[in-house]
Design a protein around this motif. Structure first.
Motif: not given
Length: 503
Positions: A66-82
């Motif tokens: 989801i993060g990858r797809l939203l980022w490619r659509k121009g959303y301001d995305v940051i991913v946090f890994l746990l």
């Protein structure tokens, strides 16, 4: 119609679908991520700051995609890994590798969780999914506690909120979502009122798995949506007259409680009944003839409550009856109800005080049959069957009650559950919190009675009545919110037909 299946069957369901279609598990994960993003795009702006919190399993894999797809659509995305690196699932690991280099991704340690401040507009929870089988602890609990404490953010859960088990009641804490976007089917526990504060508003999005694959895991639980209701409505010709639209009898009322049966009768007329009559004590005759001139009024020849002195001749002219709103639980009302159940041979809806009387007289329940519909709220239901520890137990008892007495039981509330004697249960998707107002149940009684009178048959009458009642409530509350009252729901019934595109 969507099946509601056990969370423990998800892995086998996915495996069978993947094998049949000749695709990879990663491809199915991409389908899920794309379905989520399609929904997300229609609800959130590209200038929103979006934080996606991803665990080490497949739910985390969904979040990464989801993060990858939203980022490619121009959303301001940051991913946090746990989660520990050595415990990351194969598809989650692949999606970590597929993250674009320029997409910010931060691995979170326990110390980071305790001290990091988040400047976000939207929080997407993809930490843990349907595999949760014990209370949260450690870093996962720490992160959920931190996210739940954030203010002025929108919280969205992927598939199921982290910490909520898919088939059981929650122990401990969980992510408190404003919206849950569930893949392909709603998880059973999302129907529980105990989880309302964690699920928020539920949306179900398709990821391409057809009913063929769902049926092999069927538990005879179904999710009722708009598309399932439209085809169940009858069509009437231009030559139809009021007799074709059914004659219904609404029975109830007592001194000080005539409004309940009035609303019930008006709801029946607004739902399409060709003729509606009310059987009430004499104190209600003038109220109804002045306040609702469209109904016929029959007096039970008792001033304050229904009595055995009611006129029994001509009852067979009515196609269906609704009984209980406002009738009270006096000795006279009890005698009346038993006599009416024995005398009236058509389909009937029993609500409110009719249910309270049944709860006091187990022998009277033996007269129930396959054309009888009971519509209790939770407290009324527990008067019938005894106390319940949680909603899962309540739903099991509802199914058993319907089987035992051969009647239909409509357990009202968010995701109203309809239990049929064959063991099937349907969970309603329409309605909202603004319908929690006095008289809303009387409106439902009138609507189901109306559909019974119109010849829908018991199953279609109940499914259409419950769904359309919720839809009318949604329409009524659009410009009233918590100011919505039962009369507003009645006024919105005609608009619900427009929304369904039913003539």
């Amino acid at each position: 119609m969507l099946e509601i299946i056990s969370g423990t069957a998800v892995k086998k369901l996915d495996t069978d679908f993947i094998a049949e279609k000749g695709i990879t598990s990663h491809r199915l994960m991409e389908n899920a991520a794309q379905a989520f993003c399609d929904w997300f795009e229609s609800n959130y702006h590209r200038n929103d700051k979006v934080g996606i919190f991803c665990g080490p399993g497949n739910n985390g894999g969904d979040g990464l995609a989801i993060g990858r797809l939203l980022w490619r659509k121009g959303y301001d995305v940051i991913v946090f890994l746990l989660g520990e690196e050595g415990k990351v699932s194969a598809d989650c690991r692949l999606n970590r590798e597929l993250l674009p280099d320029k997409l910010p991704a931060i691995s979170m340690s326990a110390d980071d969780i305790a001290h990091m401040e988040f400047d976000l507009d939207v929080v997407i929870d993809a930490i843990l999914g349907v595999g949760v089988n014990r209370p949260l602890g450690g870093d996962f609990l720490g992160m959920i506690t931190k996210l739940n404490a954030l203010t002025h953010v929108s919280r969205v859960a992927v598939d199921i909120p982290t910490g909520v088990p898919s088939d059981e009641c929650l122990e401990g804490d969980a992510f408190k979502a404003d919206i849950t976007v569930s893949f392909q089917y709603p998880k059973f526990s999302l129907m529980f009122p105990e989880h309302a504060g964690y699920v928020g508003i539920l949306h179900v999005v398709s990821i391409g798995i057809g009913n063929k694959f769902m049926r092999q895991f069927s538990q005879n639980k179904f999710y009722l949506q708009l598309k399932d209701v439209v085809s169940r409505h009858l069509n009437f010709s231009r030559f139809a007259h009021k007799g074709d639209f059914g004659r219904v009898l609404l029975v109830g009322g007592s001194y000080g409680s005539i409004g309940a049966i009035r609303m019930c009768a008006e709801a029946s007329l607004r739902t399409g009944s060709g003729l509606a009559a009310c059987l009430v004590p004499t104190c209600g005759v003038q109220v109804l003839q002045v306040g609702l001139p469209e109904v016929q009024v029959i007096s039970s020849n008792s001033d304050r409550s229904l009595s055995l002195a009611y006129p029994k001749e001509g009852l067979d002219r009515y196609d269906a009856a609704g009984i209980g709103p406002g009738m009270g639980t006096t000795a006279d009302a009890k005698e009346f109800l038993l006599d009416f159940i024995k005398t009236f041979k058509g389909p009937k809806v029993l609500d409110a005080d009719a249910i309270n009387i049944l709860a006091q007289d187990k022998e009277m329940q033996e007269y129930l049959g396959e054309e009888d519909v009971l519509t209790p709220h939770v407290k009324e239901f527990e008067r019938l069957v005894g106390g319940c520890q949680n909603h899962k137990q309540r739903l099991a008892k509802a199914r058993e009650y319907s089987r035992q007495y051969g009647c239909v039981l409509v357990l009202k509330g968010a995701h109203t559950c309809i239990s049929f004697p064959d063991g099937t249960q349907y969970f309603n998707s329409s309605g909202n919190k603004h319908m929690a107002t006095g008289g809303a149940g009387d409106v439902l009684t009138g609507m189901i009675t109306s559909f019974l009178g119109q010849g829908y048959g018991v199953k279609n009458a109940v499914l259409c009545g419950v769904y359309q009642h919720g839809l009318a409530g949604e329409i009524a509350s659009e410009d009233k919110r918590r100011g919505t009252i039962a009369s507003d729901i009645i006024k919105a019934i005609p608009k619900s037909y427009l929304a369904l595109d039913v003539d």
